[in-house]
Design a protein around this motif. Structure first.
Motif, PDB file in Angstrom:
ATOM      1  N   HIS A 225       0.834  -1.200   0.000  1.00  0.00           N
ATOM      2  CA  HIS A 225       0.000   0.000   0.000  1.00  0.00           C
ATOM      3  C   HIS A 225       0.864   1.242   0.000  1.00  0.00           C
ATOM      4  CE1 HIS A 225       0.710   0.974   4.286  1.00  0.00           C
ATOM      5  NE2 HIS A 225       0.894  -0.326   4.375  1.00  0.00           N
ATOM      6  N   VAL A 226       0.234   2.359  -0.356  1.00  0.00           N
ATOM      7  CA  VAL A 226       0.900   3.647  -0.494  1.00  0.00           C
ATOM      8  C   VAL A 226       0.039   4.673   0.234  1.00  0.00           C
ATOM      9  CG1 VAL A 226       1.403   5.461  -2.169  1.00  0.00           C
ATOM     10  CG2 VAL A 226       1.853   3.077  -2.754  1.00  0.00           C
ATOM     11  N   VAL A 227       0.672   5.589   0.950  1.00  0.00           N
ATOM     12  CA  VAL A 227      -0.080   6.732   1.478  1.00  0.00           C
ATOM     13  C   VAL A 227       0.310   7.932   0.628  1.00  0.00           C
ATOM     14  CG1 VAL A 227      -0.674   8.109   3.490  1.00  0.00           C
ATOM     15  CG2 VAL A 227       0.106   5.740   3.794  1.00  0.00           C
ATOM     16  N   HIS A 228      -0.634   8.388  -0.175  1.00  0.00           N
ATOM     17  CA  HIS A 228      -0.326   9.479  -1.098  1.00  0.00           C
ATOM     18  C   HIS A 228      -0.481  10.824  -0.390  1.00  0.00           C
ATOM     19  CE1 HIS A 228       0.100  11.237  -5.159  1.00  0.00           C
ATOM     20  NE2 HIS A 228      -0.468  12.255  -4.532  1.00  0.00           N
ATOM     21  N   HIS A 229       0.581  11.629  -0.463  1.00  0.00           N
ATOM     22  CA  HIS A 229       0.533  12.972   0.132  1.00  0.00           C
ATOM     23  C   HIS A 229       0.600  14.074  -0.918  1.00  0.00           C
ATOM     24  CE1 HIS A 229       1.204  11.762   4.405  1.00  0.00           C
ATOM     25  NE2 HIS A 229       1.726  10.698   3.826  1.00  0.00           N
ATOM     26  N   HIS A 230       1.447  13.890  -1.916  1.00  0.00           N
ATOM     27  CA  HIS A 230       1.768  14.983  -2.827  1.00  0.00           C
ATOM     28  C   HIS A 230       2.234  14.409  -4.155  1.00  0.00           C
ATOM     29  CE1 HIS A 230       2.601  19.256  -3.311  1.00  0.00           C
ATOM     30  NE2 HIS A 230       3.643  18.890  -4.015  1.00  0.00           N
ATOM     31  N   PHE A 240      -4.319  10.113   1.243  1.00  0.00           N
ATOM     32  CA  PHE A 240      -5.227   8.980   1.057  1.00  0.00           C
ATOM     33  C   PHE A 240      -4.386   7.749   0.776  1.00  0.00           C
ATOM     34  CE2 PHE A 240      -4.767  11.061  -3.067  1.00  0.00           C
ATOM     35  CZ  PHE A 240      -4.480  10.001  -3.913  1.00  0.00           C
ATOM     36  N   VAL A 242      -3.795   4.053  -1.120  1.00  0.00           N
ATOM     37  CA  VAL A 242      -4.112   3.146  -2.228  1.00  0.00           C
ATOM     38  C   VAL A 242      -3.458   1.811  -1.901  1.00  0.00           C
ATOM     39  CG1 VAL A 242      -4.041   2.746  -4.703  1.00  0.00           C
ATOM     40  CG2 VAL A 242      -4.072   5.093  -3.824  1.00  0.00           C
ATOM     41  N   ALA A 243      -4.224   0.739  -2.044  1.00  0.00           N
ATOM     42  CA  ALA A 243      -3.725  -0.582  -1.665  1.00  0.00           C
ATOM     43  C   ALA A 243      -3.661  -1.502  -2.876  1.00  0.00           C
ATOM     44  CB  ALA A 243      -4.618  -1.194  -0.593  1.00  0.00           C
ATOM     45  N   ARG A 261      -4.746   3.372   9.162  1.00  0.00           N
ATOM     46  CA  ARG A 261      -3.531   2.999   8.423  1.00  0.00           C
ATOM     47  C   ARG A 261      -3.372   1.480   8.365  1.00  0.00           C
ATOM     48  NH1 ARG A 261       1.851   5.055   7.433  1.00  0.00           N
ATOM     49  NH2 ARG A 261       0.842   7.070   7.527  1.00  0.00           N
TER      50      ARG A 261
ATOM     51  N   MET B 145       4.527   1.762  -4.116  1.00  0.00           N
ATOM     52  CA  MET B 145       3.834   0.492  -3.917  1.00  0.00           C
ATOM     53  C   MET B 145       4.842  -0.670  -3.894  1.00  0.00           C
ATOM     54  SD  MET B 145       0.665  -0.476  -3.431  1.00  0.00           S
ATOM     55  CE  MET B 145      -0.651   0.345  -4.334  1.00  0.00           C
ATOM     56  N   ILE B 196       6.078  12.198   0.259  1.00  0.00           N
ATOM     57  CA  ILE B 196       5.462  12.382  -1.049  1.00  0.00           C
ATOM     58  C   ILE B 196       4.421  11.285  -1.240  1.00  0.00           C
ATOM     59  CG2 ILE B 196       5.858  12.362  -3.546  1.00  0.00           C
ATOM     60  CD1 ILE B 196       6.843  14.911  -2.102  1.00  0.00           C
ATOM     61  N   ALA B 197       4.875  10.053  -1.177  1.00  0.00           N
ATOM     62  CA  ALA B 197       3.964   8.896  -1.193  1.00  0.00           C
ATOM     63  C   ALA B 197       4.650   7.864  -0.310  1.00  0.00           C
ATOM     64  CB  ALA B 197       3.752   8.376  -2.609  1.00  0.00           C
ATOM     65  N   GLU B 198       4.149   7.715   0.898  1.00  0.00           N
ATOM     66  CA  GLU B 198       4.815   6.801   1.838  1.00  0.00           C
ATOM     67  C   GLU B 198       4.934   5.428   1.207  1.00  0.00           C
ATOM     68  OE1 GLU B 198       3.459   6.933   6.015  1.00  0.00           O
ATOM     69  OE2 GLU B 198       2.236   8.633   5.371  1.00  0.00           O
TER      70      GLU B 198
END
Lengths: 399, 385
Positions: A225-230, A240, A242-243, A261, B145, B196-198
């Motif tokens: 998964h990714v936590v999108h910030h920018h 948000f 995305v998995a 999370r 990812m 930016i994108a964890e």
């Protein structure tokens, strides 16, 4: 000047206790319940105030004397500097106990932080955070961290952008038709039965063009998964998640994830929102609740919460300040969240706290739909309009 | 066909900036003229032009502005930065086949002042339907990812990504052509940079640049008689893996891997006869730090999941076991879609780099990762028969 005032107010610390205008009383409670459409009988029967009313008891009112609280003073200086429009963005309320009819409430508050100037979707502005404590006598009964945005309307305003949409082809249209039908479909070869995602016209295993689909159970496991910030993604509010989800049927797919999370290996379940599959923790959910947001609802709740900001009752003023129409105030959103949880779980559910974050404004004529998930630390509630998430929050309930 | 038949005879570049103030076409022409001057050739000598499908400058427009005459070879390679070394491979094939004698490979872009690749864009590509609408809409998020899974599978940490960035910025700090010249960073600065994108932070993402780079390819024989010592092309390969997607090859059994780079690696070692431990310095495509670790593994410099040991204690810095991107890479020098890595490899072969790695061993270059990619091995003339 804004930062200078903020520094001075922070140094001044907590204000003296300021008494509410009226004691906790049944007429205001009834008006509030009626405006919210909350038929919960518990409050009248036990002569208790709905916890989400806490702020109402000490609202300044339409023509009350000016009060030297930090939020009011910061608002004045923001006005002078041209940041004339206001929206509340966050509210974290903790209720130590419910208030009883007849109790006299007072409030003390302090400035927590002032951050800015920030570019926001509404315009350039300052985030002002205050912390309030409500007291009955010397007993703290509730606390709130409250954040507002004071902004220059229209300075950087952007329309709510549409989400990026898929390109539909003859090879993937079954998937998107499935989403519309509330089914998570995946391709299966009509000859060798191999499951496949993303789909395509020809089976890579046997070469067949005979492509069929199956409907997935809707269960899955997070593979990554990714936590999108920018940078910003059109139609979404960061951060948000995305998995990438492994399905027990043997395929893997990408989807937005909503919930606390996640970790790799978490069990998730699909649902559908705004024409897209979305994943959530595989936990019990509350029955969704939809409410038509009429001007009457907005105006009556604004008045019942003693919030006389013109953007909640005067359409011309709301439009002049960059809005599309009048919109719900945060006290009402908090009240509707409370109504959703108590109305869906059980009327007697004891609320310990409501933490909410506001997203897109909820305007007159919007349709607002609440969904909720029962998680170990509370009930996660999301209220969405056609433009996106109006409110995301956590309701903490007594066990 | 590759077999040391061709060489890079000239390199050229514009300055690297955030706002070039001129058209991409002009940047292309400036870089190509510089590369031809470097080689001691004239525009009229050029009979082949190769670029990226993403390049906005048509071969014919470039030829007109150069004052080149007849062209016999015009082609392009797809998949973004994955094309960088493949355009040189195209040139080698054309030269070896006798189709063209002097082929220029170029890439010019106003990536910072013009269209920024890092933003979320709608895509008409049907493959994008499985990612972009779901919110996975930027290259950083698409790499994140894989990076998250990599951390999970091998017990690496985001500090290991940070060490790649620290190395790049250390090298850029002493390269006068690098955007981040004189601006090294510490691991703590990486840790403090925003998400930016964890699990990727700002300092895991390469910079955005305006600029152009061109290289001139001709036969190894002819290159020997030109102005500069040739950088002989000992290997040039392209590779795509099974189940390949653009930046989103998530559907393979093992997703924390870059098998397409393995396809390139297998070819370049076989073509050149070199082994990984013989490589003097490597220009590894570094748009995002995690893929530097994965490349080290796929190319055989270490086993799967072991790159963090290789990069520990300055292993990929100047003086380390394998100096990576001594020019600062795309993290430190500029983002010219990998073409500046090829130019640096040529300088390392010639012995003229700002941060010269001693010795005369082969120099490896790779192209964009997460996409069908490519690679080169360059060596001085006469290094091998």
């Amino acid at each position: 000047m804004i930062l200078e005032t903020a520094r001075r107010l922070r140094e001044a610390g907590e204000t003296a206790a300021r008494a509410g205008r009226d004691p906790v009383n049944l007429p205001m409670i009834r008006t509030w319940l009626e405006a919210m459409g909350d038929a919960n009988p518990v409050y009248e029967r036990e002569l208790l105030a709905p916890p989400a009313m806490i702020q109402v008891w000490t609202m300044r009112g339409l023509s009350g004397p000016p009060v030297p609280d930090p939020l009011h003073l910061m608002s004045e200086i923001s006005d002078e500097e041209g940041f004339v429009a206001v929206v509340a963005t966050d509210s974290r309320q903790t209720y130590h106990r419910y208030l009883r009819v007849g109790e006299e409430v007072s409030v003390r508050s302090r400035l927590d932080s002032v951050v800015g100037p920030k570019r926001t979707a509404l315009g350039e502005g300052w985030f002002i955070t205050t912390v309030s404590t409500w007291l009955v006598g010397d007993e703290p009964v509730a606390e709130m961290t409250f954040r507002i945005l004071r902004y220059r309307p229209g300075s950087l305003a952007t329309e709510v952008e549409e989400k990026l949409r898929p390109t539909i082809t003859p090879d993937n249209e079954f998937f998107w038709a499935g989403v519309t039908a509330g089914e998570l479909r995946f391709q299966r070869c009509g000859e060798c039965r191999m499951p496949r995602h993303p789909p395509g016209p020809a089976c890579p295993a046997c070469g067949s063009f005979k492509q069929e689909y199956d409907v997935a159970s809707g269960a899955g496991t997070i593979h990554s998964h990714v936590v999108h910030h920018h940078p910003p993604v059109p139609g979404r509010r960061a951060p948000f998640v995305v998995a990438l989800v492994d399905l027990p049927e043997g395929v893997r797919m990408v989807g937005e994830y909503r919930g606390p999370r996640p970790e790799i290996g978490d069990e998730v379940r699909v649902f559908f929102d705004d024409g897209l599959p979305v994943w959530r923790p595989d936990v019990p959910v509350l029955e969704p609740w939809t409410i038509e947001v009429t001007p009457t609802l907005i105006v009556s709740t604004a008045l019942a919460t003693r919030d006389f900001q013109n953007v909640h009752h005067d359409r011309d003023a709301a439009v002049r300040l960059g809005g599309r129409d009048i919109f719900l105030n945060i006290l009402t959103t908090t009240g509707l969240v409370q109504r959703y949880v108590t109305g869906t779980l059980a009327p007697g559910t004891r609320i310990r706290g409501i933490d909410i974050r506001l997203g897109t404004p909820c305007y007159a004529y919007d349709t607002l739909t609440f969904t909720g998930q029962v998680l170990p630390h509370g009930i996660e509630v999301v209220g969405r309009t056609g433009a996106g998430a109006h409110v995301t929050g956590l309701v903490r309930v007594a066990p | 066909m590759i077999n040391r038949t061709a060489a890079i005879a000239g390199i050229g570049a514009t300055e690297f900036s955030k706002d070039s103030g001129r058209s991409e076409l002009r940047l292309a022409v400036e870089a190509i003229r510089a590369a031809l001057d470097d080689a001691g050739l004239r525009p009229a000598d050029v009979d082949g032009l190769v670029t990226f499908t993403m390049d906005a400058n048509s071969e014919i427009a470039v030829a007109r502005e150069l004052g080149a005459g007849e062209l016999t070879f015009l082609t392009r390679i797809g998949y973004g930065g994955g094309a960088a070394c493949a355009v040189v491979q195209q040139a080698v094939l054309a030269v070896a086949a006798g189709i063209a004698r002097v082929v220029v490979c170029y890439r010019a872009l106003n990536e910072r002042s013009g269209r920024r690749f890092g933003q979320a864009h709608a895509s008409p590509d049907a493959d994008a339907a499985w990612h972009v609408p779901m919110g996975l809409a930027t290259p950083a998020a698409q790499v994140a990812m894989v990076a998250r899974r990599y951390l999970h599978e091998y017990g690496a940490s985001t500090d290991d990504f940070g060490r790649v960035s620290v190395a790049a910025r250390r090298h850029a700090a002493t390269n006068p052509h690098a955007w981040f010249h004189g601006r090294p960073i510490t691991l703590d600065e990486h840790r403090a940079s925003r998400w930016i994108a964890e699990p990727l932070r700002l300092l895991d993402c390469c910079q955005e640049s305006d600029g152009a780079v061109a290289v001139v390819v001709t036969s190894a024989q002819r290159a020997r008689d030109l102005a500069r010592p040739p950088a002989v092309i000992a290997a040039a390969a392209q590779g795509s893996g099974p189940g390949q997607f653009v930046m989103t090859s998530y559907y393979r059994p093992r997703m924390a891997a870059l098998p397409e780079m393995g396809v390139v690696g297998g070819q370049i070692w076989a073509q050149s006869g070199y082994r990984p431990e013989e490589v003097r310095t490597a220009m590894l495509y570094d748009h995002f730090t995690p893929y530097v670790l994965l490349q080290l593994e796929e190319l055989g410099f270490c086993g799967p999941g072991e790159a963090r040991h290789l990069i520990a204690d300055g292993g990929i810095e100047l003086g380390g076991r394998l100096p990576v991107n001594p020019h600062g890479g795309q993290l430190g020098e500029a983002y010219i879609h990998g073409m500046n890595g090829i130019a640096e490899a040529v300088r390392q072969v010639r012995g003229t780099a700002a941060n010269q790695v001693p010795g005369d061993g082969p120099v490896l270059v790779t192209a964009g990762t997460g996409v069908p990619t490519s690679g080169l091995i360059l060596e001085p003339a006469g290094a091998r028969p």
